[in-house]
Motif scaffolding. Sequence first.
Motif, PDB file in Angstrom:
ATOM      1  N   VAL A 153       0.870  -1.183   0.000  1.00  0.00           N
ATOM      2  CA  VAL A 153       0.000   0.000   0.000  1.00  0.00           C
ATOM      3  C   VAL A 153       0.901   1.227   0.000  1.00  0.00           C
ATOM      4  CG1 VAL A 153      -1.870   1.222   1.159  1.00  0.00           C
ATOM      5  CG2 VAL A 153      -1.794  -1.263   1.231  1.00  0.00           C
ATOM      6  N   GLU A 154       1.333   1.600  -1.183  1.00  0.00           N
ATOM      7  CA  GLU A 154       2.251   2.729  -1.330  1.00  0.00           C
ATOM      8  C   GLU A 154       1.533   4.010  -1.723  1.00  0.00           C
ATOM      9  OE1 GLU A 154       5.156   1.416  -4.096  1.00  0.00           O
ATOM     10  OE2 GLU A 154       6.019  -0.079  -2.742  1.00  0.00           O
ATOM     11  N   LYS A 155       0.247   3.899  -2.009  1.00  0.00           N
ATOM     12  CA  LYS A 155      -0.563   5.061  -2.352  1.00  0.00           C
ATOM     13  C   LYS A 155      -1.992   4.769  -1.935  1.00  0.00           C
ATOM     14  CE  LYS A 155      -1.519   3.379  -7.023  1.00  0.00           C
ATOM     15  NZ  LYS A 155      -1.453   3.687  -8.466  1.00  0.00           N
ATOM     16  N   ALA A 156      -2.848   5.770  -1.986  1.00  0.00           N
ATOM     17  CA  ALA A 156      -4.246   5.564  -1.626  1.00  0.00           C
ATOM     18  C   ALA A 156      -4.877   4.546  -2.567  1.00  0.00           C
ATOM     19  CB  ALA A 156      -5.004   6.884  -1.692  1.00  0.00           C
ATOM     20  N   GLN A 157      -5.606   3.587  -2.010  1.00  0.00           N
ATOM     21  CA  GLN A 157      -6.179   2.532  -2.839  1.00  0.00           C
ATOM     22  C   GLN A 157      -7.223   1.756  -2.050  1.00  0.00           C
ATOM     23  OE1 GLN A 157      -2.195   0.582  -3.086  1.00  0.00           O
ATOM     24  NE2 GLN A 157      -3.318  -1.274  -2.512  1.00  0.00           N
ATOM     25  N   ARG A 158      -7.986   0.948  -2.768  1.00  0.00           N
ATOM     26  CA  ARG A 158      -8.875  -0.013  -2.141  1.00  0.00           C
ATOM     27  C   ARG A 158      -8.018  -1.141  -1.569  1.00  0.00           C
ATOM     28  NH1 ARG A 158     -10.331   1.529  -7.087  1.00  0.00           N
ATOM     29  NH2 ARG A 158     -12.207   2.840  -7.271  1.00  0.00           N
ATOM     30  N   ILE A 159      -8.447  -1.687  -0.436  1.00  0.00           N
ATOM     31  CA  ILE A 159      -7.671  -2.730   0.243  1.00  0.00           C
ATOM     32  C   ILE A 159      -8.513  -3.997   0.326  1.00  0.00           C
ATOM     33  CG2 ILE A 159      -6.554  -3.410   2.401  1.00  0.00           C
ATOM     34  CD1 ILE A 159      -5.911  -0.476   2.890  1.00  0.00           C
ATOM     35  N   ASP A 160      -7.951  -5.115  -0.106  1.00  0.00           N
ATOM     36  CA  ASP A 160      -8.636  -6.395  -0.006  1.00  0.00           C
ATOM     37  C   ASP A 160      -8.758  -6.812   1.461  1.00  0.00           C
ATOM     38  OD1 ASP A 160      -8.855  -6.584  -2.764  1.00  0.00           O
ATOM     39  OD2 ASP A 160      -6.946  -7.653  -2.967  1.00  0.00           O
ATOM     40  N   GLU A 164     -14.035 -13.700   5.188  1.00  0.00           N
ATOM     41  CA  GLU A 164     -15.080 -13.642   6.211  1.00  0.00           C
ATOM     42  C   GLU A 164     -15.607 -12.217   6.424  1.00  0.00           C
ATOM     43  OE1 GLU A 164     -11.099 -14.123   8.489  1.00  0.00           O
ATOM     44  OE2 GLU A 164     -12.025 -14.823   6.628  1.00  0.00           O
ATOM     45  N   TRP A 165     -14.927 -11.234   5.861  1.00  0.00           N
ATOM     46  CA  TRP A 165     -15.384  -9.841   5.938  1.00  0.00           C
ATOM     47  C   TRP A 165     -15.933  -9.380   4.594  1.00  0.00           C
ATOM     48  CZ3 TRP A 165     -10.432  -7.454   8.579  1.00  0.00           C
ATOM     49  CH2 TRP A 165     -10.308  -7.983   9.876  1.00  0.00           C
ATOM     50  N   GLU A 166     -16.593 -10.268   3.864  1.00  0.00           N
ATOM     51  CA  GLU A 166     -16.981  -9.972   2.491  1.00  0.00           C
ATOM     52  C   GLU A 166     -17.971  -8.817   2.387  1.00  0.00           C
ATOM     53  OE1 GLU A 166     -20.427 -13.453   2.254  1.00  0.00           O
ATOM     54  OE2 GLU A 166     -18.651 -13.561   0.998  1.00  0.00           O
ATOM     55  N   ASP A 167     -18.653  -8.488   3.488  1.00  0.00           N
ATOM     56  CA  ASP A 167     -19.591  -7.368   3.441  1.00  0.00           C
ATOM     57  C   ASP A 167     -18.920  -6.031   3.704  1.00  0.00           C
ATOM     58  OD1 ASP A 167     -19.071  -7.834   6.151  1.00  0.00           O
ATOM     59  OD2 ASP A 167     -21.042  -7.082   6.761  1.00  0.00           O
ATOM     60  N   LEU A 168     -17.610  -6.032   3.897  1.00  0.00           N
ATOM     61  CA  LEU A 168     -16.875  -4.823   4.241  1.00  0.00           C
ATOM     62  C   LEU A 168     -16.018  -4.360   3.066  1.00  0.00           C
ATOM     63  CD1 LEU A 168     -16.172  -2.903   6.666  1.00  0.00           C
ATOM     64  CD2 LEU A 168     -14.225  -4.403   7.105  1.00  0.00           C
ATOM     65  N   VAL A 169     -16.122  -3.084   2.713  1.00  0.00           N
ATOM     66  CA  VAL A 169     -15.232  -2.509   1.709  1.00  0.00           C
ATOM     67  C   VAL A 169     -14.314  -1.525   2.420  1.00  0.00           C
ATOM     68  CG1 VAL A 169     -16.767  -2.859  -0.243  1.00  0.00           C
ATOM     69  CG2 VAL A 169     -16.933  -0.745   1.059  1.00  0.00           C
ATOM     70  N   VAL A 170     -13.028  -1.579   2.077  1.00  0.00           N
ATOM     71  CA  VAL A 170     -12.006  -0.845   2.820  1.00  0.00           C
ATOM     72  C   VAL A 170     -11.108  -0.106   1.841  1.00  0.00           C
ATOM     73  CG1 VAL A 170     -10.003  -1.101   4.352  1.00  0.00           C
ATOM     74  CG2 VAL A 170     -12.033  -2.497   4.725  1.00  0.00           C
ATOM     75  N   ALA A 171     -10.687   1.079   2.254  1.00  0.00           N
ATOM     76  CA  ALA A 171      -9.690   1.844   1.501  1.00  0.00           C
ATOM     77  C   ALA A 171      -8.710   2.444   2.503  1.00  0.00           C
ATOM     78  CB  ALA A 171     -10.340   2.942   0.669  1.00  0.00           C
ATOM     79  N   GLY A 172      -7.501   2.714   2.042  1.00  0.00           N
ATOM     80  CA  GLY A 172      -6.497   3.295   2.919  1.00  0.00           C
ATOM     81  C   GLY A 172      -5.520   4.143   2.158  1.00  0.00           C
ATOM     82  N   SER A 173      -4.838   5.011   2.887  1.00  0.00           N
ATOM     83  CA  SER A 173      -3.819   5.870   2.297  1.00  0.00           C
ATOM     84  C   SER A 173      -2.669   6.001   3.291  1.00  0.00           C
ATOM     85  CB  SER A 173      -4.394   7.250   1.972  1.00  0.00           C
ATOM     86  OG  SER A 173      -3.451   8.049   1.279  1.00  0.00           O
ATOM     87  N   PRO A 174      -1.426   5.870   2.820  1.00  0.00           N
ATOM     88  CA  PRO A 174      -0.289   5.885   3.751  1.00  0.00           C
ATOM     89  C   PRO A 174       0.079   7.297   4.194  1.00  0.00           C
ATOM     90  CG  PRO A 174       0.479   5.566   1.507  1.00  0.00           C
ATOM     91  CD  PRO A 174      -1.016   5.560   1.444  1.00  0.00           C
ATOM     92  N   LEU A 175       0.390   7.425   5.485  1.00  0.00           N
ATOM     93  CA  LEU A 175       1.010   8.632   6.019  1.00  0.00           C
ATOM     94  C   LEU A 175       2.515   8.591   5.771  1.00  0.00           C
ATOM     95  CD1 LEU A 175      -1.027   8.509   9.268  1.00  0.00           C
ATOM     96  CD2 LEU A 175      -0.938  10.575   7.870  1.00  0.00           C
ATOM     97  N   ASN A 176       3.067   7.387   5.870  1.00  0.00           N
ATOM     98  CA  ASN A 176       4.477   7.106   5.579  1.00  0.00           C
ATOM     99  C   ASN A 176       4.578   5.587   5.436  1.00  0.00           C
ATOM    100  OD1 ASN A 176       4.766   5.978   8.288  1.00  0.00           O
ATOM    101  ND2 ASN A 176       4.849   8.097   9.015  1.00  0.00           N
ATOM    102  N   ALA A 177       5.782   5.059   5.405  1.00  0.00           N
ATOM    103  CA  ALA A 177       5.956   3.628   5.167  1.00  0.00           C
ATOM    104  C   ALA A 177       5.385   2.764   6.283  1.00  0.00           C
ATOM    105  CB  ALA A 177       7.441   3.306   4.980  1.00  0.00           C
ATOM    106  N   ASP A 178       5.182   3.343   7.481  1.00  0.00           N
ATOM    107  CA  ASP A 178       4.756   2.550   8.640  1.00  0.00           C
ATOM    108  C   ASP A 178       3.427   2.974   9.233  1.00  0.00           C
ATOM    109  OD1 ASP A 178       7.089   0.863   8.732  1.00  0.00           O
ATOM    110  OD2 ASP A 178       8.194   2.615   9.473  1.00  0.00           O
ATOM    111  N   GLU A 179       2.693   3.864   8.559  1.00  0.00           N
ATOM    112  CA  GLU A 179       1.411   4.328   9.086  1.00  0.00           C
ATOM    113  C   GLU A 179       0.395   4.460   7.955  1.00  0.00           C
ATOM    114  OE1 GLU A 179       1.751   7.377  12.559  1.00  0.00           O
ATOM    115  OE2 GLU A 179       3.360   7.838  11.142  1.00  0.00           O
ATOM    116  N   LEU A 180      -0.847   4.132   8.286  1.00  0.00           N
ATOM    117  CA  LEU A 180      -1.946   4.232   7.330  1.00  0.00           C
ATOM    118  C   LEU A 180      -3.160   4.869   7.992  1.00  0.00           C
ATOM    119  CD1 LEU A 180      -2.086   0.641   5.748  1.00  0.00           C
ATOM    120  CD2 LEU A 180      -1.486   2.734   4.525  1.00  0.00           C
ATOM    121  N   VAL A 181      -3.946   5.575   7.194  1.00  0.00           N
ATOM    122  CA  VAL A 181      -5.307   5.921   7.580  1.00  0.00           C
ATOM    123  C   VAL A 181      -6.219   5.014   6.753  1.00  0.00           C
ATOM    124  CG1 VAL A 181      -7.128   7.661   7.524  1.00  0.00           C
ATOM    125  CG2 VAL A 181      -4.820   8.297   8.238  1.00  0.00           C
ATOM    126  N   VAL A 182      -7.080   4.268   7.435  1.00  0.00           N
ATOM    127  CA  VAL A 182      -7.940   3.282   6.787  1.00  0.00           C
ATOM    128  C   VAL A 182      -9.393   3.589   7.113  1.00  0.00           C
ATOM    129  CG1 VAL A 182      -8.535   0.823   6.663  1.00  0.00           C
ATOM    130  CG2 VAL A 182      -6.140   1.514   6.860  1.00  0.00           C
TER     131      VAL A 182
END
Length: 213
Positions: A153-160, A164-182
Amino acid sequence: MSYLLRVQLPDVPGSLGRLASAIGDAGANIDAIEIVGRDNAANVAIDDVFIAPDPGVMPDSIVSACTSLEGVRVLWISRYAAGGNLFLDLEAVESMTQNPAGAVERLVDVVTQVFRVDWGVHLRRDGDHALIVHGTGAAPEKVPDGVAWPANVEKAQRIDVPAEWEDLVVAGSPLNADELVVVGRRGGPQFLDSEIARLAHLVAMAASLRRNA
């Protein structure tokens, strides 16, 4: 009870007026409309419509009224808290700039309104796993065992997510190499490219404000 309706409609003059008339005739008031995406190649727009049905009016009847219009598709409908404030991107930015050192936390606190999601979290890498640093009220309290740090996850994107969480759609964007906002939605809709781009912009601004605080 108010509802959020995500609608795809022809991007031509008069389409929005016909949609508004159909919703009104079905027995609902429109509180707000926000354009969330466009597909110029297909000549369609995607709008979020906030509606308040009259007493006794069921959401199915409003959906039927919308889809009776030529070229209109209802992508998603969900309950939405009555009287909830609509945080536009600029309002999120204003909130972050009031406390630059806590900009990431401020952003997470408002993502549910900005992106119409169920929850948001700030994640930090812990080896191959992730720790939740900060989350909204409905967010998970911890990352379940066995769920690894999202790879590549090197850029904002949809995340698989796991099956078992098939009803959940997730996206995230990195703050840096070790942090994400999801951010996550239960039951959809899938994140639009325009929403991914907006998430990237806001997360990058939060990271910059925090870095320069």
